[in-house]
Design a protein around this motif. Structure first.
Motif, mmCIF file in Angstrom:
data_model
loop_
_atom_site.group_PDB
_atom_site.id
_atom_site.type_symbol
_atom_site.label_atom_id
_atom_site.label_comp_id
_atom_site.label_asym_id
_atom_site.label_seq_id
_atom_site.Cartn_x
_atom_site.Cartn_y
_atom_site.Cartn_z
ATOM 1 N N LEU A 1 38.649 40.323 34.653
ATOM 2 C CA LEU A 1 38.054 38.940 34.100
ATOM 3 C C LEU A 1 36.570 39.135 34.127
ATOM 4 O O LEU A 1 35.812 39.282 35.242
ATOM 5 N N ASN A 2 35.656 39.320 33.062
ATOM 6 C CA ASN A 2 34.298 39.457 33.168
ATOM 7 C C ASN A 2 33.802 37.809 32.811
ATOM 8 O O ASN A 2 34.026 37.453 31.616
ATOM 9 N N TRP A 3 32.805 37.449 33.654
ATOM 10 C CA TRP A 3 32.284 36.256 33.134
ATOM 11 C C TRP A 3 30.795 36.194 33.448
ATOM 12 O O TRP A 3 30.156 36.977 34.570
ATOM 13 N N ALA A 4 29.867 35.389 33.035
ATOM 14 C CA ALA A 4 28.413 35.381 33.152
ATOM 15 C C ALA A 4 28.033 34.259 33.189
ATOM 16 O O ALA A 4 28.264 33.260 32.307
ATOM 17 N N VAL B 1 28.369 39.759 41.166
ATOM 18 C CA VAL B 1 29.063 39.753 42.308
ATOM 19 C C VAL B 1 30.570 40.154 41.925
ATOM 20 O O VAL B 1 31.101 39.630 40.943
ATOM 21 N N ASN B 2 31.104 41.136 42.501
ATOM 22 C CA ASN B 2 32.545 41.463 42.006
ATOM 23 C C ASN B 2 33.554 41.261 43.025
ATOM 24 O O ASN B 2 33.277 41.239 44.316
ATOM 25 N N TRP B 3 34.765 40.851 42.502
ATOM 26 C CA TRP B 3 35.824 40.250 43.599
ATOM 27 C C TRP B 3 37.315 41.072 43.079
ATOM 28 O O TRP B 3 37.382 41.411 42.021
ATOM 29 N N ASN C 1 40.862 41.899 39.303
ATOM 30 C CA ASN C 1 39.626 41.802 39.737
ATOM 31 C C ASN C 1 38.814 40.678 38.808
ATOM 32 O O ASN C 1 39.068 40.495 37.598
ATOM 33 N N ILE C 2 38.018 39.971 39.497
ATOM 34 C CA ILE C 2 36.853 38.942 38.546
ATOM 35 C C ILE C 2 35.732 39.215 38.746
ATOM 36 O O ILE C 2 34.972 39.099 40.201
ATOM 37 N N ASN C 3 34.800 39.553 37.813
ATOM 38 C CA ASN C 3 33.429 40.078 37.943
ATOM 39 C C ASN C 3 32.515 39.276 37.359
ATOM 40 O O ASN C 3 32.606 39.014 36.308
#
Length: 339
Positions: free
Chosen positions: A29-32, A204-206, A225-227
């Protein structure tokens, strides 16, 4: 093209929607947002982004259940109030931090006593200054003492107080301006996600914590992964959302969000947040106008205002008008003084 989502307002936890938003090809999941994350720490970075990341990387003693309105056991399994200012917690056994160390009472006592000491410089003192300190009873039992009776204690324990491993901040120092240097502190919690990579102010990558306990109220992580990325320009964020570079963005102006929804490529989700906005009468004429010093004028305006329409049309469909008692001085006390 995989589905893309856009939130009009920030929510404290987005886990209920995340499984549908992650890209199946890379399980990510990519969020910003436009905020720079200088420190990955729920106490020394007081942004909304770190509220979300705080729940991802760390656990508290309890967790608020939005459906029941109750507090569910998290790192604590049970508790008992001994007085109006003392509560004892039995702790969950078998929990490990991201570095492999075992969680127990020493970690709870260390965290609470660190937070309660004003000299340690936690920025949001109102979040922590209601706690006097904690005492270890045995390996999996602690006593929390409050400064005085505090009705919101469990609300803060559920949303604000994350447990750190014992000695977590020992490698940090406080600079001359009172800020704490956390450059040598690696983020470590017990939460469902662990930091896999971080670049200050950039991303920040998780990665999911495969060792996370399965019987807790947070459940187990479902996305690999949640980035998070910092993208300063809102137009750049939305462009990436439209082209698949992002799966989720938030805090988008209502008009812009609705236009994007019309494209058919973006789903707009409007959710409630823990925020209350209000309009107040100028009851003492401090603006230089004396219209609202008259109680009858205030009563007439209060009767005529369509609060539901303001909430729905100006704020958004998830907003509601709260029907609660006004401050007495809005109607009677001040007007009587001014007569």
């Amino acid at each position: 093209m995989r589905p893309m989502y856009l939130a009009l307002s920030a929510s404290l936890l987005a886990s209920t929607a995340m499984p549908a938003m992650a890209g199946k090809a890379d399980d990510t999941l990519n969020w910003a947002t436009d905020k720079e994350v200088a420190v990955v720490d729920p106490y020394f970075s007081v942004t909304r982004e770190l509220v979300i990341m705080g729940h991802m990387g760390w656990d508290g003693l309890v967790l608020f259940n939005n459906e029941t309105g109750e507090f569910d056991p998290l790192l604590a399994t049970s508790w008992e109030w001994k007085s109006n200012t003392e509560v004892e917690f039995d702790l969950r056994e078998g929990v490990v931090f991201h570095d492999g160390t075992t969680f127990d009472a020493d970690d709870v006592v260390y965290t609470i006593n660190f937070l309660a000491d004003e000299a340690n410089g936690v920025p949001a003192q109102s979040v922590v200054n209601w706690m006097k300190g904690a005492t270890k009873i045995d390996q999996y039992k602690v006593r929390l003492e409050l400064v005085q009776p505090f009705p919101n204690a469990f609300a803060y324990l559920a949303n604000e107080i994350s447990i750190m491993p014992e000695g977590y901040y020992e490698n940090s120092t406080i600079s001359a301006d009172g800020t704490r240097d956390l450059s040598k502190v690696t983020p470590i919690g017990t939460g469902p996600y662990t930091v896999s990579d971080v670049r200050t102010g950039k991303y920040v990558n998780w990665a999911k914590n495969d060792q996370y306990f399965a019987d807790g109220p947070k459940g187990t992580p479902q996305i690999g992964n949640i980035n998070f990325r910092t993208i300063g320009e809102s137009n750049t964020q939305l462009a990436e959302l439209m082209t698949g570079g992002l799966d989720w963005a938030w805090d988008v102006p209502k008009e812009q969000a609705l236009r994007l929804e019309e494209s058919g490529q973006v789903q707009v989700v409007n959710e409630k947040t823990l925020r209350i906005s209000y309009l107040a009468f100028d009851v003492d004429g401090s603006s230089g106008q004396d219209y609202f010093t008259d109680q009858k004028v205030r009563a007439a305006f209060a009767h005529a205002i369509n609060r539901e329409a303001i909430a729905k049309e100006l704020v958004g469909p998830a907003s509601v008008a709260i029907h609660s008692a006004c401050h007495p001085e809005q109607f009677a006390a001040v007007s009587q003084q001014l007569v």
